[in-house]
Scaffold this motif. Structure first.
Motif, short mmCIF file in Angstrom:
data_model
loop_
_atom_site.label_atom_id
_atom_site.label_comp_id
_atom_site.label_asym_id
_atom_site.label_seq_id
_atom_site.Cartn_x
_atom_site.Cartn_y
_atom_site.Cartn_z
N ILE A 93 -41.83 -12.23 11.93
CA ILE A 93 -41.27 -13.02 10.83
C ILE A 93 -40.79 -12.10 9.72
O ILE A 93 -41.49 -11.16 9.33
N ILE A 94 -39.60 -12.40 9.22
CA ILE A 94 -39.06 -11.66 8.08
C ILE A 94 -39.03 -12.61 6.88
O ILE A 94 -38.45 -13.70 6.96
N CYS A 95 -39.67 -12.21 5.80
CA CYS A 95 -39.72 -13.03 4.59
C CYS A 95 -38.60 -12.65 3.64
O CYS A 95 -38.40 -11.47 3.34
N GLY A 96 -37.90 -13.65 3.18
CA GLY A 96 -36.90 -13.48 2.15
C GLY A 96 -37.33 -14.26 0.92
O GLY A 96 -38.45 -14.76 0.85
N GLU A 97 -36.45 -14.39 -0.01
CA GLU A 97 -36.77 -15.14 -1.23
C GLU A 97 -36.63 -16.63 -0.96
O GLU A 97 -35.53 -17.15 -0.80
N GLY A 98 -37.77 -17.30 -0.86
CA GLY A 98 -37.78 -18.74 -0.62
C GLY A 98 -37.44 -19.16 0.80
O GLY A 98 -37.26 -20.35 1.07
N CYS A 99 -37.35 -18.21 1.72
CA CYS A 99 -37.01 -18.53 3.11
C CYS A 99 -37.55 -17.44 4.03
O CYS A 99 -38.04 -16.41 3.58
N TYR A 100 -37.47 -17.69 5.33
CA TYR A 100 -37.95 -16.73 6.31
C TYR A 100 -37.08 -16.81 7.56
O TYR A 100 -36.34 -17.78 7.77
N TYR A 101 -37.19 -15.79 8.40
CA TYR A 101 -36.54 -15.78 9.70
C TYR A 101 -37.64 -15.54 10.73
O TYR A 101 -38.38 -14.56 10.64
N SER A 102 -37.74 -16.42 11.71
CA SER A 102 -38.74 -16.32 12.77
C SER A 102 -38.06 -15.97 14.08
O SER A 102 -37.20 -16.72 14.55
N PHE A 103 -38.46 -14.85 14.67
CA PHE A 103 -37.91 -14.48 15.98
C PHE A 103 -38.29 -15.52 17.03
O PHE A 103 -37.51 -15.80 17.93
N GLN A 104 -39.47 -16.09 16.92
CA GLN A 104 -39.93 -17.08 17.88
C GLN A 104 -39.07 -18.35 17.79
O GLN A 104 -38.65 -18.89 18.80
N GLU A 105 -38.78 -18.80 16.58
CA GLU A 105 -37.95 -19.99 16.41
C GLU A 105 -36.51 -19.78 16.91
O GLU A 105 -35.84 -20.74 17.28
N HIS A 106 -36.06 -18.53 16.92
CA HIS A 106 -34.71 -18.22 17.38
C HIS A 106 -34.69 -17.64 18.80
O HIS A 106 -33.70 -17.04 19.21
N ASP A 107 -35.81 -17.80 19.53
CA ASP A 107 -35.92 -17.33 20.92
C ASP A 107 -35.53 -15.87 21.09
O ASP A 107 -34.80 -15.50 22.01
N ARG A 108 -36.05 -15.00 20.20
CA ARG A 108 -35.70 -13.59 20.27
C ARG A 108 -36.89 -12.72 20.70
O ARG A 108 -36.81 -11.51 20.61
N LEU A 109 -37.98 -13.36 21.15
CA LEU A 109 -39.12 -12.58 21.64
C LEU A 109 -39.33 -12.86 23.11
O LEU A 109 -39.14 -13.91 23.61
#
Length: 151
Positions: A135-151
Motif C-alpha cells: 500500500i502506498i499512502c498519499g494525502e487523504g488517499c492510498y493505492y493498494s496493489f491488491q485492489e489493482h491486482d498487481r500482486l
C-alpha cells in the motif's frame, strides 16, 4: 497491536523488541483499514520523508506487529526483503502488508515501487510468508496493489 523495533541486546544476546502497546485489536481486513490505522498511530500520510512499515498479521488477519523497515528521503526509501522478512519471521507472522508513504501526496506507484513489490512477493513465496498487500499512502488517499491486482 505493537510497534516493534529490533535491536541487539547487551553483549549481543538475542534480539530484543521495544513495544508500543495498543489495547484495541486492529484487523487488516481491508487496505482502507490498514491505511487508517497507520495514519491514526503513525501519521504516515503527513510525513515529509518516505517511511516504510511492515504490518505483520496472523491467520485471522489481526495485526500482531508493525515494524518500521525503512526511513528514507523526500522521494525514496530503500526496502530490503531480508529486513522485512526477518521481522515477519521473528513474530511468527502468517502474512505481511507493506505500507509506505509518498510525501508528494500522490500515491501512484513508481517504477521502483513496482520492482520492490515484485521482489518482496518472490521472497515471501520462497519463505512461505504471503505478502497480502503493498500500500502506498498519499494525502487523504492510498493505492493498494491488491485492489489493482498487481500482486
Amino acid at each position: 497491536m505493537y510497534k516493534l523495533e529490533t535491536y541487539m541486546g547487551k553483549d549481543k544476546l538475542p534480539v530484543l523488541e521495544k513495544q508500543l502497546i495498543c489495547e484495541e485489536v486492529v484487523s487488516a481486513s481491508s487496505p482502507e483499514k490498514v491505511y487508517e490505522m497507520l495514519n491514526k498511530y503513525f501519521r504516515l500520510s503527513s510525513r515529509t520523508e518516505e517511511y516504510c512499515f511492515m504490518v505483520a498479521i496472523d491467520t485471522k488477519c489481526n495485526i500482531i506487529g508493525v515494524f518500521e523497515v525503512s526511513h528514507g528521503s523526500i522521494d525514496s526509501s530503500c526496502v530490503n526483503p531480508r529486513e522485512v522478512y526477518m521481522k515477519a519471521l521473528s513474530c511468527n507472522a502468517a502474512g505481511i502488508i507493506v505500507v509506505h508513504n509518498h510525501p508528494s501526496g500522490d500515491p501512484s506507484p513508481s517504477g521502483p515501487d513496482i520492482a520492490v513489490a515484485k521482489r518482496l512477493k518472490e521472497a515471501g513465496d520462497i519463505l512461505g510468508v504471503k505478502i497480502f498487500d503493498f500500500i502506498i499512502c498519499g494525502e487523504g488517499c492510498y493505492y493498494s496493489f491488491q485492489e489493482h491486482d498487481r500482486l
